[in-house]
Design an enzyme around this catalytic site. Structure first.
Site, PDB file in Angstrom:
ATOM      1  N   ASP A  40       0.808  -1.222   0.000  1.00 10.81           N
ATOM      2  CA  ASP A  40       0.000   0.000   0.000  1.00 10.81           C
ATOM      3  C   ASP A  40       0.841   1.272   0.000  1.00 10.81           C
ATOM      4  O   ASP A  40       0.313   2.381   0.088  1.00 10.81           O
ATOM      5  CB  ASP A  40      -0.953   0.009   1.194  1.00 10.81           C
ATOM      6  CG  ASP A  40      -0.221   0.034   2.535  1.00 10.81           C
ATOM      7  OD1 ASP A  40       1.028  -0.085   2.529  1.00 10.81           O
ATOM      8  OD2 ASP A  40      -0.883   0.195   3.573  1.00 10.81           O
ATOM      9  N   ASP A 172      18.496  36.575  -9.842  1.00 12.35           N
ATOM     10  CA  ASP A 172      17.452  37.386  -9.204  1.00 12.35           C
ATOM     11  C   ASP A 172      18.065  38.175  -8.053  1.00 12.35           C
ATOM     12  O   ASP A 172      19.152  37.869  -7.570  1.00 12.35           O
ATOM     13  CB  ASP A 172      16.279  36.529  -8.715  1.00 12.35           C
ATOM     14  CG  ASP A 172      16.721  35.422  -7.777  1.00 12.35           C
ATOM     15  OD1 ASP A 172      17.540  35.671  -6.877  1.00 12.35           O
ATOM     16  OD2 ASP A 172      16.239  34.290  -7.935  1.00 12.35           O
ATOM     17  N   LYS A 195      14.053  40.167 -11.799  1.00 13.98           N
ATOM     18  CA  LYS A 195      12.958  39.451 -12.465  1.00 13.98           C
ATOM     19  C   LYS A 195      11.640  39.715 -11.756  1.00 13.98           C
ATOM     20  O   LYS A 195      11.602  40.095 -10.586  1.00 13.98           O
ATOM     21  CB  LYS A 195      13.242  37.935 -12.470  1.00 13.98           C
ATOM     22  CG  LYS A 195      13.148  37.282 -11.095  1.00 13.98           C
ATOM     23  CD  LYS A 195      13.395  35.788 -11.163  1.00 13.98           C
ATOM     24  CE  LYS A 195      13.281  35.170  -9.754  1.00 13.98           C
ATOM     25  NZ  LYS A 195      13.573  33.747  -9.751  1.00 13.98           N
ATOM     26  N   ARG A 197       7.654  37.724 -11.508  1.00 15.05           N
ATOM     27  CA  ARG A 197       6.930  36.498 -11.836  1.00 15.05           C
ATOM     28  C   ARG A 197       5.434  36.772 -11.954  1.00 15.05           C
ATOM     29  O   ARG A 197       4.869  37.522 -11.170  1.00 15.05           O
ATOM     30  CB  ARG A 197       7.133  35.446 -10.734  1.00 15.05           C
ATOM     31  CG  ARG A 197       8.537  34.873 -10.646  1.00 15.05           C
ATOM     32  CD  ARG A 197       8.553  33.730  -9.646  1.00 15.05           C
ATOM     33  NE  ARG A 197       9.881  33.190  -9.401  1.00 15.05           N
ATOM     34  CZ  ARG A 197      10.457  32.247 -10.128  1.00 15.05           C
ATOM     35  NH1 ARG A 197       9.820  31.754 -11.182  1.00 15.05           N
ATOM     36  NH2 ARG A 197      11.665  31.805  -9.836  1.00 15.05           N
TER      37      ARG A 197
END
Length: 313
Positions: A40, A172, A195, A197
């Site tokens: 499992d 960055d 940078k 995002r």
């Protein structure tokens, strides 16, 4: 190896390759452990030799999947219940470290949660390398030995690349402290990529702060995940007049399609440590081992010696 107290080194499944190299450097055998897996998906951990009264070093990076973390927690719990004298987790790559603060409402601080889990499991000391944020050390109430990949990167840089035309760069602003340290040590100039995002793992805009014209650029970062930022930065450097761009990163997370991006990028080469197993294939990737550095840290911890001299920067 002569030490003040008997010690043993054990490894989880995914970091065995590194633990074997550490033990080779220490001139000691890797401890015998059995990790039994059930149908499992559950698994159990057992030590196949006595660890009573020993200093037990458990080598396991907590990179995805979460099985690596759970293995480490079970290893620690088993060591505590088997009367180990102390339990030292050797975690070359500390996963979930990017979740080190609340950067928006209603989010978890994953790094703190992992620190709490390790502490409850029986942690007495942590040896790790290049945490994503230095303040994560403060999440622990036990000693933390925070090593730096610069110990292996800097000698390689000095031997492989002439300094006259080098410039250090960061993809960055968050990595400017790291890049600045390399820049000062190597006595070379530094530039920064700024940078923004639109969402996680996707860079929408990037600009260079500094001059890379006719320079050989070394991009430095701690983690390369999807390689979007670092390959975009390399392309921008070449467009801005750089002669060549190489990258150095401590941890090769390299989630798909990172290897493909690196191969298709303007990067000449990318250097990683072996803190995480890199199983993909890329002619541009070079792996440097941190096994000797971790072995020396273990040696000094056992002898109650200072490890500060191991820090190159």
């Amino acid at each position: 190896m002569s030490t003040n107290r008997p010690f043993l080194v054990f490894s989880g499944t995914n970091s065995r390759y590194l633990a074997e190299k550490i033990c080779l450097s220490l001139e000691c055998p890797l401890g015998q452990m059995n990790i039994e897996r059930f149908a499992d998906g559950e698994f159990s951990v057992s030590y196949e030799e006595s660890i009573r009264g020993r200093d037990v070093f458990l080598v396991q990076s907590t990179c995805p999947s979460s099985d690596n973390l759970l293995e480490l927690l079970l290893m620690m719990d088993a060591a505590k219940r088997a009367s180990a004298h102390s339990i030292i987790a050797v975690i070359p790559y500390f996963g979930w470290a990017r979740q080190d603060r609340k950067d928006k409402p209603r989010v978890s601080i994953g790094a703190k949660l992992i620190a709490d889990l390790l502490s409850v499991a029986g942690l007495n000391r942590l040896i790790t390398m290049d945490l994503h944020a230095d303040q994560i050390q403060g999440f622990f109430n036990v000693p933390v030995d925070h090593l730096y990949a610069s110990t292996v990167f800097l000698p390689f840089i000095k031997s492989a690349f002439p300094p006259a035309n080098l410039v250090m760069a960061t993809p960055d602003v968050g990595g400017s402290k790291r890049a600045s340290s390399y820049s000062k040590y190597l006595e070379i100039p530094m530039v920064i990529c700024h940078k923004s995002r639109s969402k996680a793992n996707e860079v929408s805009d990037m600009k260079i702060i500094g001059d890379v014209t006719d320079k050989d650029v070394l991009l430095i970062d701690d983690i390369v995940d999807t390689a979007g930022t670092i390959t975009k930065a390399a392309g921008l450097m070449m467009q801005s007049g750089a002669n060549s761009v190489r990258a150095l990163a401590s941890h090769a997370v390299m989630s798909d399609p990172a290897s493909l991006r690196v191969d298709q990028s303007a990067l000449s080469e990318i250097l990683f440590t072996d803190s995480i197993p890199y199983t993909k294939k890329s002619e541009k990737v070079t792996i440097l081992s941190v096994a000797d550095m971790f072995a020396e840290s273990i040696r000094r911890v056992c002898r109650n010696e200072s490890i500060s001299s191991l820090y190159t920067m």
